[in-house]
Motif scaffolding. Structure first.
Motif, short mmCIF file in Angstrom:
data_model
loop_
_atom_site.label_atom_id
_atom_site.label_comp_id
_atom_site.label_asym_id
_atom_site.label_seq_id
_atom_site.Cartn_x
_atom_site.Cartn_y
_atom_site.Cartn_z
N LEU A 239 0.82 -1.21 0.00
CA LEU A 239 0.00 0.00 0.00
C LEU A 239 0.86 1.27 0.00
O LEU A 239 0.50 2.26 -0.60
N HIS A 240 2.00 1.20 0.67
CA HIS A 240 2.88 2.37 0.71
C HIS A 240 3.54 2.64 -0.63
O HIS A 240 3.68 3.77 -1.04
N ARG A 241 3.95 1.59 -1.29
CA ARG A 241 4.72 1.75 -2.52
C ARG A 241 3.90 2.30 -3.67
O ARG A 241 4.42 2.90 -4.58
N SER A 242 2.61 2.01 -3.63
CA SER A 242 1.78 2.42 -4.75
C SER A 242 1.62 3.93 -4.79
O SER A 242 1.39 4.56 -3.77
N PRO A 243 1.75 4.52 -5.95
CA PRO A 243 1.54 5.95 -6.04
C PRO A 243 0.05 6.31 -6.24
O PRO A 243 -0.30 7.48 -6.25
N ALA A 244 -0.81 5.29 -6.38
CA ALA A 244 -2.22 5.56 -6.69
C ALA A 244 -2.95 6.14 -5.48
O ALA A 244 -2.73 5.70 -4.36
N PRO A 245 -3.81 7.11 -5.68
CA PRO A 245 -4.52 7.71 -4.56
C PRO A 245 -5.66 6.84 -4.00
O PRO A 245 -6.12 7.10 -2.89
N TYR A 246 -6.12 5.86 -4.78
CA TYR A 246 -7.26 5.06 -4.32
C TYR A 246 -6.93 3.57 -4.30
O TYR A 246 -6.15 3.09 -5.11
N VAL A 247 -7.60 2.88 -3.37
CA VAL A 247 -7.47 1.42 -3.32
C VAL A 247 -8.86 0.84 -3.46
O VAL A 247 -9.78 1.22 -2.74
N LEU A 248 -9.01 -0.07 -4.44
CA LEU A 248 -10.29 -0.75 -4.59
C LEU A 248 -10.16 -2.13 -3.97
O LEU A 248 -9.29 -2.91 -4.37
N VAL A 249 -10.98 -2.39 -2.96
CA VAL A 249 -10.88 -3.64 -2.24
C VAL A 249 -12.13 -4.46 -2.51
O VAL A 249 -13.25 -3.94 -2.44
N THR A 250 -11.95 -5.74 -2.84
CA THR A 250 -13.12 -6.59 -3.02
C THR A 250 -12.81 -7.99 -2.49
O THR A 250 -11.66 -8.43 -2.50
N ALA A 251 -13.86 -8.66 -2.04
CA ALA A 251 -13.70 -10.06 -1.70
C ALA A 251 -13.57 -10.84 -2.99
O ALA A 251 -14.11 -10.45 -4.03
N GLY A 252 -12.86 -11.95 -2.93
CA GLY A 252 -12.68 -12.76 -4.13
C GLY A 252 -13.86 -13.66 -4.43
O GLY A 252 -13.83 -14.44 -5.38
N SER A 253 -14.91 -13.55 -3.65
CA SER A 253 -16.04 -14.48 -3.80
C SER A 253 -17.29 -13.81 -4.35
O SER A 253 -18.39 -14.32 -4.18
#
Lengths: 366, 380
Positions: A112-126
């Motif tokens: 999460l730190h390394r990414s320069p992107a301002p947003y994180v999209l989180v989803t369950a794999g199911s």
């Protein structure tokens, strides 16, 4: 889209599904004749232009890694971004309470730190759905919220999905269990990356908690909003619901939505030959992938790769997973037959519509 | 670079003009076959399954689809660090450059490519033949015979022999005579257009041939007779499996149909000899509640709501409600709209047969009807 990094969690289970899942996680359960459930969220990410995706793996990760490999089928074998296989916290046999555990984000703080992107999209794999996340991203950006959660209106009760309460679109409570008509959380949200890093820091002491449990008293400080997804959502949180979701693509409207060629569901490819329908076979209302040989009767059923249905065999309202052989004269009705089973000549395997028979996989490590 | 024992040069530049509408826009090796394959898959898979990991593909006629299909070669595991697939089109030089003037000329113009790998042996293949063969067996025989050239041959029916390049050999398999399309054949062993050369012999013969203004620069017509004349060690390797060059529409049609039988010419899905392809990921087939399917090969992403009997349905085909398809080949993306009828026809890629239209004839005496790619057959 370089504004978003993706994160898919695959490390939680549902006790009721342990029987079917076995060594697999919910995310690696077969679906739709040739897919694994994780293909849906993973393809959604790629189809929405997200090309950095981390997958938080379960303790028993073989089935997930085997399936995803280097991510080349999703064009995630890249120099910039690409696929990241990430560790996940080890739960007990099943854990239905926590889906987005603080500890899982903490474990992967480097990602999460390394990414320069301002947003994180989180989803369950199911989550079985074909969803373009662009709409969610636009809505999130426009509202300026910290977190935007995806929901739909529950069509039935479910003890595992979470209910979202809100006031004028602002979330003030997330609780386990939904009733028909509730706003049900589809285990998918977008969050500002900086906020996620803050949350991980703030709640270190309670890192065993689910993110939405951890912040439950602070909805006045953290701006959490809603985004409705009105498309198809397939629930896999019980044998009955999994069976029904597997059968859903027999409905052509659902079929065309989830197998939309503009948003293709990608999966591990195989060099299977096309399916052969021999003279005398009788196939009605069924979903069949390449690699099968069909000489018998198949009705209202879903077959997987390399299934052989011999002459005089009858399959009705059933799911037959890969490499099964249904021998001459055998009958399979209202059943799920897991991988590599041979149903011998003349054998009858029957469940009922209310109680689906499940035959576990016959894995000989061949 | 580590020296290779054998590399392959795969000739894929021909049009295959006798396939008519099917090769109007694409080279013959890129024509669809057997539901999900393209013709070139067979020779590329043979290479991969025979452990030949370096393949030069000589292209010329309408190469775009072929090039994009071959791509990195990854689909056939031919994208290794020390080898892989190399597309070799004609190129410009300081003195102008020119099109490939014949099969031998195309390889001649790529001697530099062969020099990079400097293999002991070179396998020459055609990209437009259908067969499953392990080239290692042929290579071992070539080495054991200390041959300069080994030609793979297949027994054909005597009455057919007049159509082929016929090899006459002695008891040891040494070639004594090679005749293109003999009027009175004295052997029924036909050349399959598959050759293994000692590289040095090949390069020398190609250079000499290139200087011969009377040559048509063809392996069968010029190179083999020349080596024979020079008394080189030429052997034949007999292949007894299934092999077709599907050069004509009837041959293309019959070969496709032969895979519908209970005993197909060869297995497409055996582990050792699996035919690999560069297929996109497509959803499963949906077979409708009122459909009728019998004796068919059906590929993924097909929606069959009507009737399909004794036919090949390639990837992404649609047979609408009440439509009827018999004894036909539907190439990828072909659509037969509700109520349309198709008999003994080949429907090209993405063509559409609108409702109410009848295509083809049931009479086996009539020619196979071919509808070109992307055509829309409208109701009158």
């Amino acid at each position: 889209m370089d504004k978003i990094v993706g994160l898919i969690t695959t490390n939680y289970g549902i006790k009721e599904m342990d029987l079917i899942a076995g060594e697999r996680t919910l995310s690696s359960l077969p679906y739709g004749s040739r897919y694994r459930i994780i293909d849906f969220p993973l393809s959604n990410m790629v189809n929405s232009g997200i090309n950095t995706v981390g997958i938080i793996t379960p303790y028993k990760y073989r089935s997930i890694i085997d399936h995803i490999g280097t991510g080349s089928e999703w064009s995630l074998d890249r120099k910039r971004g690409g696929l990241f296989i990430l560790p996940g916290s080890i739960f007990g046999v099943s854990n239905s309470e926590s889906r987005f555990m603080i500890r899982d984000f903490e474990l992967n703080i480097t990602y999460l730190h390394r990414s320069p992107a301002p947003y994180v999209l989180v989803t369950a794999g199911s989550v079985v759905s074909n969803m373009d996340y662009t709409g969610l991203y636009e809505a999130h950006k426009k509202s300026g919220a910290d977190i935007t959660m995806v929901y739909n209106i529950a069509k039935e009760d479910d003890e595992y999905l979470c209910k979202i309460d809100d006031t004028d679109g602002k979330v003030n409570k997330v609780s386990v269990g939904v009733k028909e008509g509730d706003k049900e959380f589809l285990d998918c949200f977008i969050i500002n990356r900086e906020k996620l890093l803050d949350i991980v820091e703030w709640y270190q002491a309670v890192n065993f908690k689910d993110l939405f449990d951890a912040i439950e008293d602070e909805y006045d400080k953290i701006d959490v909003r809603l985004y409705e997804f009105a498309g198809y959502y397939g629930n896999v949180f019980s044998v009955k619901k999994y069976f029904r979701s597997c059968m859903d693509p027999l409905n052509l409207d659902i079929n065309r939505e989830i197998f939309n060629p503009d948003m293709p569901v990608l999966t591990k490819g195989h060099d299977t030959a096309p399916t052969k329908y021999n003279e005398g076979c009788k196939v009605k209302n069924s979903l069949i992938p390449a690699g099968c040989t069909i000489s018998g009767t198949v009705e209202d059923s879903v077959l997987f790769r390399n299934v052989v249905v011999e002459e005089g065999a009858v399959i009705k309202n059933s799911i037959i997973m890969q490499k099964c052989v249904i021998k001459a004269g055998a009958v399979v009705e209202n059943a799920i037959i897991d991988m590599k089973n041979v149903i011998q000549e003349g054998i009858v395997v029957k469940g009922s519509k209310e109680s689906i028979y499940f035959k576990e996989k016959n894995d000989k490590w061949d | 670079m580590k020296k290779k024992e054998c590399i392959a040069m795969l000739l894929a530049g021909g049009q295959g003009s006798r396939l008519g509408a099917l090769t109007k826009k694409v080279a013959k090796p890129a024509v669809s076959f057997g539901g999900k394959y393209k013709i070139i898959d067979f020779s590329l898979s043979n290479c991969a399954n025979s452990g030949i990991d370096t393949v030069g593909v000589l292209t010329q006629y309408r190469p775009f689809i072929l090039n994009s299909y071959i791509s990195s070669g990854k689909s056939w595991d031919l994208s290794g660090r020390e080898g892989g697939i190399f597309i070799l089109p004609p190129y410009a030089t300081e003195s102008g450059g020119q099109w490939y003037a014949g099969t031998a000329d195309s390889v001649y113009q790529n001697i530099e490519f062969m020099d990079i790998y400097d293999s002991e042996y070179v396998l020459i293949l055609s990209g437009d033949h259908l067969y499953s063969m392990n080239y290692q067996d042929m290579l071992r025989e070539h080495i054991n015979n200390n041959a300069d050239l080994t030609v793979s041959v297949i027994p054909v029916e005597w009455k057919e022999a007049t159509r082929f390049g016929i090899i006459t050999s002695d008891e040891e398999g040494k070639i004594v005579k090679f005749t293109e399309k003999p009027k009175k054949p004295d052997s029924n062993l036909a050349s399959m257009g598959i050759y293994i050369f000692k590289k040095k012999v090949l390069v020398k013969a190609l250079i000499e041939d290139s200087k011969n203004e009377n040559s048509s620069h063809d392996f069968g017509k010029n190179i083999i007779p020349k080596l024979l004349e020079e008394g080189k060690r030429l052997f034949c390797y007999q292949f007894n499996g299934f092999w077709r060059d599907v050069g004509t529409i009837p041959e293309y049609y019959d070969t496709n149909m032969s895979f519908l039988s209970h005993n197909p010419p060869f297995e497409l899905d055996e582990v050792e000899s699996q035919v690999m392809s560069n297929s996109n990921i497509y959803p499963p087939q949906y077979i409708g509640a009122d459909s009728k399917l019998s004796s068919c090969i059906v590929s993924n992403a097909c929606y069959v709501l009507g009737e399909a009997v004794h036919s090949v349905l390639s990837t992404g085909c649609y047979v609408g409600e009440g439509a009827s398809v018999r004894d036909s080949i539907l190439l990828p993306g072909a659509r037969v709209e509700p109520g349309a009828v198709v008999r003994r026809a080949i429907l090209g890629d993405n063509c559409v047969i609108e409702s109410g239209v009848v295509i083809g004839s049931e009479d086996p005496e009539d020619e196979i009807t071919v509808i070109g790619n992307n055509r829309v057959m409208k109701a009158k």
